[in-house]
Design a protein around this motif. Structure first.
Motif, PDB file in Angstrom:
ATOM      1  N   LEU A 159       0.839  -1.200   0.000  1.00 36.18           N
ATOM      2  CA  LEU A 159       0.000   0.000   0.000  1.00 36.18           C
ATOM      3  C   LEU A 159       0.875   1.252   0.000  1.00 36.18           C
ATOM      4  CD1 LEU A 159      -2.790   1.373   0.243  1.00 36.18           C
ATOM      5  CD2 LEU A 159      -2.575   1.144   2.731  1.00 36.18           C
ATOM      6  N   ALA A 160       1.953   1.222   0.772  1.00 39.68           N
ATOM      7  CA  ALA A 160       2.871   2.358   0.796  1.00 39.68           C
ATOM      8  C   ALA A 160       3.482   2.593  -0.579  1.00 39.68           C
ATOM      9  CB  ALA A 160       3.961   2.124   1.843  1.00 39.68           C
ATOM     10  N   ARG A 161       3.876   1.519  -1.248  1.00 38.25           N
ATOM     11  CA  ARG A 161       4.441   1.668  -2.588  1.00 38.25           C
ATOM     12  C   ARG A 161       3.402   2.239  -3.551  1.00 38.25           C
ATOM     13  NH1 ARG A 161       8.523   3.210  -4.705  1.00 38.25           N
ATOM     14  NH2 ARG A 161       9.702   1.835  -3.296  1.00 38.25           N
ATOM     15  N   LEU A 162       2.164   1.776  -3.455  1.00 44.46           N
ATOM     16  CA  LEU A 162       1.106   2.305  -4.329  1.00 44.46           C
ATOM     17  C   LEU A 162       0.896   3.790  -4.074  1.00 44.46           C
ATOM     18  CD1 LEU A 162      -1.583  -0.550  -4.206  1.00 44.46           C
ATOM     19  CD2 LEU A 162       0.092  -0.081  -6.016  1.00 44.46           C
ATOM     20  N   ALA A 163       1.045   4.221  -2.827  1.00 43.85           N
ATOM     21  CA  ALA A 163       0.900   5.645  -2.507  1.00 43.85           C
ATOM     22  C   ALA A 163       2.013   6.460  -3.152  1.00 43.85           C
ATOM     23  CB  ALA A 163       0.904   5.839  -0.989  1.00 43.85           C
ATOM     24  N   VAL A 164       3.221   5.916  -3.165  1.00 42.35           N
ATOM     25  CA  VAL A 164       4.336   6.581  -3.845  1.00 42.35           C
ATOM     26  C   VAL A 164       4.015   6.726  -5.333  1.00 42.35           C
ATOM     27  CG1 VAL A 164       6.769   6.411  -4.510  1.00 42.35           C
ATOM     28  CG2 VAL A 164       6.056   5.787  -2.186  1.00 42.35           C
ATOM     29  N   GLU A 165       3.535   5.637  -5.937  1.00 45.47           N
ATOM     30  CA  GLU A 165       3.230   5.655  -7.372  1.00 45.47           C
ATOM     31  C   GLU A 165       2.057   6.583  -7.685  1.00 45.47           C
ATOM     32  OE1 GLU A 165       5.091   4.070  -9.701  1.00 45.47           O
ATOM     33  OE2 GLU A 165       6.393   3.623  -7.997  1.00 45.47           O
ATOM     34  N   ALA A 166       1.153   6.781  -6.730  1.00 44.83           N
ATOM     35  CA  ALA A 166       0.000   7.667  -6.943  1.00 44.83           C
ATOM     36  C   ALA A 166       0.394   9.133  -6.917  1.00 44.83           C
ATOM     37  CB  ALA A 166      -1.072   7.393  -5.888  1.00 44.83           C
ATOM     38  N   GLY A 167       1.619   9.428  -6.458  1.00 45.28           N
ATOM     39  CA  GLY A 167       2.101  10.798  -6.539  1.00 45.28           C
ATOM     40  C   GLY A 167       2.140  11.565  -5.232  1.00 45.28           C
ATOM     41  N   PHE A 168       1.899  10.899  -4.091  1.00 40.66           N
ATOM     42  CA  PHE A 168       2.073  11.611  -2.824  1.00 40.66           C
ATOM     43  C   PHE A 168       3.516  12.099  -2.721  1.00 40.66           C
ATOM     44  CE2 PHE A 168      -1.871   9.472  -1.613  1.00 40.66           C
ATOM     45  CZ  PHE A 168      -2.497  10.461  -0.864  1.00 40.66           C
ATOM     46  N   ASP A 169       3.691  13.274  -2.158  1.00 39.93           N
ATOM     47  CA  ASP A 169       5.019  13.875  -2.104  1.00 39.93           C
ATOM     48  C   ASP A 169       5.900  13.269  -1.024  1.00 39.93           C
ATOM     49  OD1 ASP A 169       4.708  15.896  -4.219  1.00 39.93           O
ATOM     50  OD2 ASP A 169       3.163  16.695  -2.896  1.00 39.93           O
ATOM     51  N   TRP A 170       5.289  12.603  -0.045  1.00 36.24           N
ATOM     52  CA  TRP A 170       6.056  11.903   0.986  1.00 36.24           C
ATOM     53  C   TRP A 170       5.200  10.774   1.531  1.00 36.24           C
ATOM     54  CZ3 TRP A 170       6.787  11.341   6.539  1.00 36.24           C
ATOM     55  CH2 TRP A 170       8.101  11.012   6.911  1.00 36.24           C
ATOM     56  N   VAL A 171       5.777   9.585   1.594  1.00 40.15           N
ATOM     57  CA  VAL A 171       5.076   8.396   2.082  1.00 40.15           C
ATOM     58  C   VAL A 171       5.955   7.720   3.127  1.00 40.15           C
ATOM     59  CG1 VAL A 171       4.077   6.159   1.474  1.00 40.15           C
ATOM     60  CG2 VAL A 171       3.897   8.076  -0.133  1.00 40.15           C
ATOM     61  N   TYR A 172       5.349   7.349   4.252  1.00 36.75           N
ATOM     62  CA  TYR A 172       6.095   6.792   5.376  1.00 36.75           C
ATOM     63  C   TYR A 172       5.357   5.570   5.917  1.00 36.75           C
ATOM     64  CZ  TYR A 172       8.415   6.799  10.010  1.00 36.75           C
ATOM     65  OH  TYR A 172       9.100   6.473  11.147  1.00 36.75           O
ATOM     66  N   TYR A 173       6.043   4.427   5.905  1.00 41.47           N
ATOM     67  CA  TYR A 173       5.498   3.230   6.544  1.00 41.47           C
ATOM     68  C   TYR A 173       5.715   3.418   8.040  1.00 41.47           C
ATOM     69  CZ  TYR A 173       4.369  -1.796   6.952  1.00 41.47           C
ATOM     70  OH  TYR A 173       3.789  -3.013   7.250  1.00 41.47           O
ATOM     71  N   GLU A 174       4.894   4.244   8.616  1.00 37.52           N
ATOM     72  CA  GLU A 174       5.132   4.784   9.954  1.00 37.52           C
ATOM     73  C   GLU A 174       4.842   3.786  11.068  1.00 37.52           C
ATOM     74  OE1 GLU A 174       4.005   8.897  12.325  1.00 37.52           O
ATOM     75  OE2 GLU A 174       2.582   8.093  10.865  1.00 37.52           O
ATOM     76  N   SER A 175       3.808   2.985  10.888  1.00 39.54           N
ATOM     77  CA  SER A 175       3.337   2.112  11.949  1.00 39.54           C
ATOM     78  C   SER A 175       2.863   0.803  11.347  1.00 39.54           C
ATOM     79  CB  SER A 175       2.192   2.801  12.705  1.00 39.54           C
ATOM     80  OG  SER A 175       1.411   1.893  13.421  1.00 39.54           O
ATOM     81  N   LYS A 176       2.876  -0.232  12.151  1.00 38.22           N
ATOM     82  CA  LYS A 176       2.307  -1.504  11.695  1.00 38.22           C
ATOM     83  C   LYS A 176       0.815  -1.372  11.421  1.00 38.22           C
ATOM     84  CE  LYS A 176       5.924  -4.307  12.050  1.00 38.22           C
ATOM     85  NZ  LYS A 176       6.484  -5.065  10.908  1.00 38.22           N
ATOM     86  N   ALA A 177       0.224  -0.289  11.951  1.00 41.80           N
ATOM     87  CA  ALA A 177      -1.222  -0.108  11.838  1.00 41.80           C
ATOM     88  C   ALA A 177      -1.649   0.840  10.734  1.00 41.80           C
ATOM     89  CB  ALA A 177      -1.781   0.384  13.175  1.00 41.80           C
ATOM     90  N   HIS A 178      -0.720   1.602  10.125  1.00 43.02           N
ATOM     91  CA  HIS A 178      -1.129   2.527   9.067  1.00 43.02           C
ATOM     92  C   HIS A 178       0.079   3.027   8.274  1.00 43.02           C
ATOM     93  CE1 HIS A 178      -0.080   5.569  12.192  1.00 43.02           C
ATOM     94  NE2 HIS A 178       0.342   6.245  11.130  1.00 43.02           N
ATOM     95  N   ILE A 179      -0.224   3.658   7.138  1.00 47.59           N
ATOM     96  CA  ILE A 179       0.758   4.349   6.298  1.00 47.59           C
ATOM     97  C   ILE A 179       0.464   5.834   6.362  1.00 47.59           C
ATOM     98  CG2 ILE A 179       1.724   4.577   3.983  1.00 47.59           C
ATOM     99  CD1 ILE A 179       2.114   1.801   5.258  1.00 47.59           C
ATOM    100  N   HIS A 180       1.490   6.653   6.504  1.00 51.34           N
ATOM    101  CA  HIS A 180       1.326   8.112   6.534  1.00 51.34           C
ATOM    102  C   HIS A 180       1.734   8.694   5.179  1.00 51.34           C
ATOM    103  CE1 HIS A 180       1.491  12.230   8.147  1.00 51.34           C
ATOM    104  NE2 HIS A 180       2.614  12.365   7.452  1.00 51.34           N
ATOM    105  N   CYS A 181       0.898   9.551   4.623  1.00 49.25           N
ATOM    106  CA  CYS A 181       1.175  10.189   3.321  1.00 49.25           C
ATOM    107  C   CYS A 181       0.920  11.688   3.442  1.00 49.25           C
ATOM    108  CB  CYS A 181       0.258   9.630   2.228  1.00 49.25           C
ATOM    109  SG  CYS A 181       0.176   7.845   2.113  1.00 49.25           S
ATOM    110  N   SER A 182       1.693  12.491   2.726  1.00 49.45           N
ATOM    111  CA  SER A 182       1.471  13.931   2.733  1.00 49.45           C
ATOM    112  C   SER A 182       1.819  14.530   1.373  1.00 49.45           C
ATOM    113  CB  SER A 182       2.283  14.611   3.842  1.00 49.45           C
ATOM    114  OG  SER A 182       3.671  14.414   3.637  1.00 49.45           O
TER     115      SER A 182
END
Length: 406
Positions: A159-182
């Motif tokens: 999911l984090a990789r897909l967020a990078v490919e979708a164009g988010f300017d910063w993606v962080y596999y921050e927690s086992k429970a979620h991905i942070h995108c900005s």
């Protein structure tokens, strides 16, 4: 003359999508192999720079509250393909900037394609209750925390990789429970400046010399490549300028590379980048270039290199120049870039500007008459408002004066 050219432009605009799939050149008539997606590792972030730096989502601009003037910058996201947790029951998680909304909607499609029956889930969006750190981008509607609807943690790395490919300017596999995108701010230079080079930039001439962009004339043979950037370097005539404003001062993105090259472009200009293999070469807006990606450089002779982007910075420079070459690309300061901007479909831009290229290949415009945005692409911008979807434009691109060069 103007009416007939506009009509021809409209005709080409309606035919271009079909023509792009079967036209000449190395980029046409072939289906590139699907890109191999590599999941992010736990605690990995992309790009590999701090979130609140220019190479990622940029500096915080201050909290947005329901009573502040900037609250109008937030827009609700009612995409039915996205599940919003909304534990506060205020709709706050649905509020975000337009750029964040566009990237999130793109990601939702990727999630459904990757895992049929699974949807994207937003657990945190805009924060109005002070649940995050003082300078969090959640307070500006520029950040989201996401999972999949089935909450399968085995999917989160991809999911984090897909967020990078979708164009988010910063993606962080921050927690086992979620991905942070900005994302970058809508009000930042990244979202508002247009698509040109500064006057001090250098082009390489066929006679072996160089020339400042401010001194380039129609008829100059400058180093270029194919429209898709995959062809060998060649020399292409400058036919005209899409935009030429010698006396304005603008902020440019300065993209520095590992082999010493450095190119300056305004945010919406298209440049060729890759994952450091020629097969992955594509165009992106200058504001979306990340350290660690590769650009095509020419460092002596007419050969090319794939050079790693070492940094992305801002700098004020004088002049706005957008030359139009016969091939649709140009080498500036030893880095290969597209001639086009604002709309990330250089093939479409090239087709609809064919009448302009034909006209000026026969009758070059006098240099003294080229000031400001050329009337022909300005007219095409009017058509683009009605014929093309927002998602293909650079953020705020529809508000600019020119379709292909902001």
């Amino acid at each position: 003359m103007r009416v007939s050219a506009l009509f021809l432009g409209a005709l080409l605009l309606s035919l271009a999508p079909a023509a792009e799939s079967c036209g000449p050149g190395r980029a046409y008539g072939k289906r590139r192999p699907p890109k191999k997606l590599i999941p992010l590792a736990y605690k990995q972030f992309s790009p590999n720079v701090a979130e609140k730096t220019l190479g990622a989502s940029g500096r915080p601009e201050g909290k947005i509250t329901r009573n502040s003037e900037r609250f109008k910058e937030l827009t609700p996201n009612y995409n039915t393909d996205i599940i919003f947790k909304d534990e506060e029951d205020t709709g706050a998680d649905r509020l975000m900037t337009q750029r964040c909304k566009d990237k999130l909607n793109s990601l939702a499609i990727s999630v459904m394609n990757m895992w049929p029956g699974v949807k994207l889930r937003v657990t945190e969006g805009w924060d109005e209750d002070g649940h995050h750190s003082e300078d969090s981008l959640h307070y500006e509607g520029r950040a989201v925390d996401i999972t999949t609807s089935d909450r399968d943690r085995n999917k989160y790395a991809m999911l984090a990789r897909l967020a990078v490919e979708a164009g988010f300017d910063w993606v962080y596999y921050e927690s086992k429970a979620h991905i942070h995108c900005s994302v970058k701010s809508e009000n930042s230079v990244a979202a508002k400046t247009g698509g040109c080079f500064p006057g001090e930039s250098l082009v390489s001439l066929k006679d072996g010399g160089t020339k400042r962009m401010s001194d380039v004339l129609p008829g100059d043979m400058v180093l270029s490549s194919s429209l898709d950037g995959l062809g060998p370097l060649t020399y292409s005539p400058v036919l005209s300028f899409i935009d030429r404003q010698p006396h304005v001062n603008k902020t440019f993105y300065v993209i520095n590379t590992s082999d010493g090259a450095s190119i300056s472009l305004t945010a919406a200009h298209l440049i060729f980048v890759s994952d450091c293999t020629r097969n992955s070469l594509r165009t992106v807006f200058a504001s979306d270039v990340k350290p660690g990606q590769c650009v095509v450089t020419s460092r002596g002779g007419e050969g090319t290199n794939m050079a790693v982007v070492s940094s992305v910075k801002e700098r004020r420079s004088r002049g706005l120049f957008a030359p139009l070459t016969q091939h649709g690309s140009i080498v500036v300061d030893h880095v290969l870039a597209s001639c086009y901007a604002a709309l990330n479909r250089p093939g479409l831009a090239h087709w609809v500007l064919a009448p302009l290229r034909l006209l000026h290949s026969l009758v070059p415009p006098p240099q003294a008459s080229i000031v400001g945005v050329h009337w022909y692409p300005r007219a095409l911008q009017w058509l683009g408002r009605y014929l093309l979807p927002d998602a293909q434009f650079h953020p705020l691109g529809r508000r600019s004066a020119c379709l292909f060069d902001l």
